[in-house]
Design a protein around this motif. Structure first.
Motif, PDB file in Angstrom:
ATOM      1  N   GLN A  37      65.733  59.649  -5.660  1.00 39.43           N
ATOM      2  CA  GLN A  37      67.665  58.774  -4.917  1.00 39.43           C
ATOM      3  C   GLN A  37      67.830  58.007  -5.619  1.00 39.43           C
ATOM      4  N   VAL A  38      66.630  56.744  -6.707  1.00 38.00           N
ATOM      5  CA  VAL A  38      67.068  55.262  -7.126  1.00 38.00           C
ATOM      6  C   VAL A  38      67.761  56.488  -8.474  1.00 38.00           C
ATOM      7  N   ALA A  39      67.274  57.061  -9.341  1.00 41.43           N
ATOM      8  CA  ALA A  39      67.604  57.158 -11.109  1.00 41.43           C
ATOM      9  C   ALA A  39      69.012  58.396 -10.403  1.00 41.43           C
ATOM     10  N   TYR A  40      69.281  58.859  -9.303  1.00 44.50           N
ATOM     11  CA  TYR A  40      70.426  59.936  -9.261  1.00 44.50           C
ATOM     12  C   TYR A  40      71.435  58.576  -9.494  1.00 44.50           C
ATOM     13  N   HIS A  41      71.911  58.116  -7.855  1.00 36.33           N
ATOM     14  CA  HIS A  41      72.372  56.827  -7.866  1.00 36.33           C
ATOM     15  C   HIS A  41      73.027  56.140  -9.496  1.00 36.33           C
ATOM     16  N   LEU A  42      71.372  55.786  -9.990  1.00 39.85           N
ATOM     17  CA  LEU A  42      72.315  54.710 -11.556  1.00 39.85           C
ATOM     18  C   LEU A  42      72.633  55.616 -12.666  1.00 39.85           C
ATOM     19  N   LEU A  43      72.091  56.169 -12.240  1.00 40.62           N
ATOM     20  CA  LEU A  43      73.088  57.532 -13.172  1.00 40.62           C
ATOM     21  C   LEU A  43      74.661  58.207 -12.837  1.00 40.62           C
ATOM     22  N   GLU A  44      74.803  57.992 -11.844  1.00 43.39           N
ATOM     23  CA  GLU A  44      75.918  58.053 -11.033  1.00 43.39           C
ATOM     24  C   GLU A  44      77.034  57.280 -11.527  1.00 43.39           C
ATOM     25  N   ILE A  45      76.616  55.780 -11.136  1.00 46.03           N
ATOM     26  CA  ILE A  45      77.589  55.634 -11.427  1.00 46.03           C
ATOM     27  C   ILE A  45      77.717  54.821 -12.622  1.00 46.03           C
ATOM     28  N   SER A  46      76.892  55.008 -13.229  1.00 44.88           N
ATOM     29  CA  SER A  46      76.881  54.805 -15.253  1.00 44.88           C
ATOM     30  C   SER A  46      77.432  56.006 -15.387  1.00 44.88           C
ATOM     31  N   ALA A  47      77.395  56.638 -15.325  1.00 43.38           N
ATOM     32  CA  ALA A  47      78.931  57.932 -15.360  1.00 43.38           C
ATOM     33  C   ALA A  47      77.997  59.071 -16.666  1.00 43.38           C
ATOM     34  N   GLN A  48      76.904  58.483 -16.452  1.00 43.24           N
ATOM     35  CA  GLN A  48      75.340  59.515 -17.750  1.00 43.24           C
ATOM     36  C   GLN A  48      75.895  60.951 -16.847  1.00 43.24           C
ATOM     37  N   ALA A  49      75.814  61.927 -17.647  1.00 47.15           N
ATOM     38  CA  ALA A  49      75.591  63.268 -17.637  1.00 47.15           C
ATOM     39  C   ALA A  49      74.735  63.901 -17.531  1.00 47.15           C
ATOM     40  N   LYS A  50      73.607  63.462 -18.320  1.00 44.84           N
ATOM     41  CA  LYS A  50      72.391  64.064 -18.521  1.00 44.84           C
ATOM     42  C   LYS A  50      71.716  62.379 -18.574  1.00 44.84           C
ATOM     43  N   ALA A  51      70.313  63.172 -18.238  1.00 39.07           N
ATOM     44  CA  ALA A  51      69.250  61.822 -18.212  1.00 39.07           C
ATOM     45  C   ALA A  51      68.787  61.740 -19.065  1.00 39.07           C
ATOM     46  N   PRO A  52      67.701  60.871 -18.755  1.00 39.27           N
ATOM     47  CA  PRO A  52      66.613  60.418 -19.875  1.00 39.27           C
ATOM     48  C   PRO A  52      65.813  61.170 -20.074  1.00 39.27           C
ATOM     49  N   ASP A  53      65.325  61.640 -21.458  1.00 38.39           N
ATOM     50  CA  ASP A  53      64.239  62.513 -21.333  1.00 38.39           C
ATOM     51  C   ASP A  53      63.142  62.255 -20.399  1.00 38.39           C
ATOM     52  N   TRP A  54      63.002  60.827 -20.908  1.00 43.12           N
ATOM     53  CA  TRP A  54      62.293  60.579 -19.345  1.00 43.12           C
ATOM     54  C   TRP A  54      61.631  61.162 -18.129  1.00 43.12           C
ATOM     55  N   ILE A  55      62.815  60.698 -17.523  1.00 41.07           N
ATOM     56  CA  ILE A  55      63.644  61.203 -16.041  1.00 41.07           C
ATOM     57  C   ILE A  55      63.770  62.908 -16.061  1.00 41.07           C
ATOM     58  N   THR A  56      64.103  63.673 -17.093  1.00 42.28           N
ATOM     59  CA  THR A  56      64.204  65.082 -17.048  1.00 42.28           C
ATOM     60  C   THR A  56      62.496  65.018 -17.351  1.00 42.28           C
ATOM     61  N   ALA A  57      62.184  64.688 -18.334  1.00 37.69           N
ATOM     62  CA  ALA A  57      60.216  65.136 -18.167  1.00 37.69           C
ATOM     63  C   ALA A  57      59.757  64.807 -16.703  1.00 37.69           C
ATOM     64  N   ALA A  58      59.594  64.391 -15.822  1.00 31.33           N
ATOM     65  CA  ALA A  58      59.346  63.205 -14.802  1.00 31.33           C
ATOM     66  C   ALA A  58      60.349  64.574 -13.790  1.00 31.33           C
ATOM     67  N   VAL A  59      60.901  64.249 -13.429  1.00 34.01           N
ATOM     68  CA  VAL A  59      61.547  65.752 -12.192  1.00 34.01           C
ATOM     69  C   VAL A  59      61.190  67.262 -12.432  1.00 34.01           C
ATOM     70  N   SER A  60      61.006  67.329 -13.830  1.00 29.90           N
ATOM     71  CA  SER A  60      60.942  68.798 -14.190  1.00 29.90           C
ATOM     72  C   SER A  60      59.441  68.922 -13.167  1.00 29.90           C
ATOM     73  N   VAL A  61      58.354  68.500 -13.640  1.00 27.71           N
ATOM     74  CA  VAL A  61      56.577  68.234 -12.426  1.00 27.71           C
ATOM     75  C   VAL A  61      56.986  68.587 -11.469  1.00 27.71           C
ATOM     76  N   LEU A  62      57.897  67.813 -10.974  1.00 21.31           N
ATOM     77  CA  LEU A  62      57.639  67.985  -9.393  1.00 21.31           C
ATOM     78  C   LEU A  62      57.815  69.367  -8.465  1.00 21.31           C
ATOM     79  N   PRO A  63      58.016  70.500  -9.179  1.00 20.59           N
ATOM     80  CA  PRO A  63      58.442  71.362  -8.440  1.00 20.59           C
ATOM     81  C   PRO A  63      56.396  72.018  -8.352  1.00 20.59           C
TER      82      PRO A  63
END
Length: 242
Positions: free
Chosen positions: A97-123
């Motif tokens: 939730q923290v990562a999403y809200h920080l990316l949202e208020i900074s108007a970033q359409a794409k997350a950094p690579d390290w966040i993408t890597a961490a989120v992709s292994v969650l399932p």
């Protein structure tokens, strides 16, 4: 019923917030619309971003329930695993939730690579933890619950049976026979005869009294104790020859 209503009221806003946050973060990390059945149902599509709130938050609630479950059906190993995996899942949910809200208020359409890597292994991570916890709970339910230890259930050492003693036969009082016995003992002594049980028994019966062998033995022992207790008569000294 009132308690269930309160839980629903608490869960609804949390579910809306976490759902929108995870779906939004998933779309910024490569999750999106896919066709799971190509060639079979090309028109059927699903947004894979929904796998994040369903997997992470559902497992957190599942593990939390196993951790706090009362009774002896949950072993210490299972409870420990459920505890730390529930805490870890809740921590991942908060970080997501923290990562999403920080990316949202900074108007970033794409997350950094390290966040993408961490989120992709969650399932995959949630699948492994859920399968492990399910197997542990199934193993515990197949085993009989341990009964609480009470002082009555503790095995007590067996007490060896006491040896049975043969009760001693009691002999009736012989005080009433003492005068007769003393007279018989004195008569036998004057005749130079030793005092025995048979002689004592016969002499008492000759007086017309009835007496058993046990009483005769007791009377004989009493007479001998009295004889031993009498002081020895002084032997007169012979005059010394001139």
């Amino acid at each position: 019923m009132k308690r269930n209503t309160m839980l629903v009221l608490l869960a609804l806003p949390a579910a809306v917030a976490t759902w929108s946050g995870w779906v939004g973060l998933g779309e910024k990390t490569g999750f999106g619309m896919v066709t799971p059945l190509p060639g079979i149902a090309d028109g059927f599509q699903i947004n894979t971003a929904i796998t994040l709130p369903i997997g992470v938050e559902t497992y957190a609630a599942y593990a939390l329930g196993a951790w706090l479950k009362s009774g002896g059906q949950v072993s210490d190993t299972t409870r420990t695993f459920a505890k730390w995996s529930a805490i870890g899942s809740l921590a991942l949910g908060m970080l997501g939730q923290v990562a999403y809200h920080l990316l949202e208020i900074s108007a970033q359409a794409k997350a950094p690579d390290w966040i993408t890597a961490a989120v992709s292994v969650l399932p995959v991570l949630v699948l492994g933890m859920g399968a492990a916890l399910g197997h542990l709970l199934a193993r515990d339910s197949a085993q009989p619950a341990e009964s609480p230890v009470t002082p009555a259930s503790v095995a007590q050492p067996e007490t060896p049976p006491r040896a049975t003693r043969t009760p001693k036969r009691t002999v009736a009082g012989i005080d009433d026979l003492l005068p007769v016995g003393r007279s018989i003992a004195a008569d036998l002594e004057s005749r130079g005869l030793s005092l025995t049980r048979d002689r004592l028994l016969k002499a008492v019966r000759d007086t017309g009294r009835s007496m058993s062998s046990d009483r005769a033995s007791a009377l004989l022992a009493r007479l001998k104790r009295e004889a031993d207790a009498r002081p020895a008569e002084a032997v007169p000294k012979q005059p010394r020859a001139a």
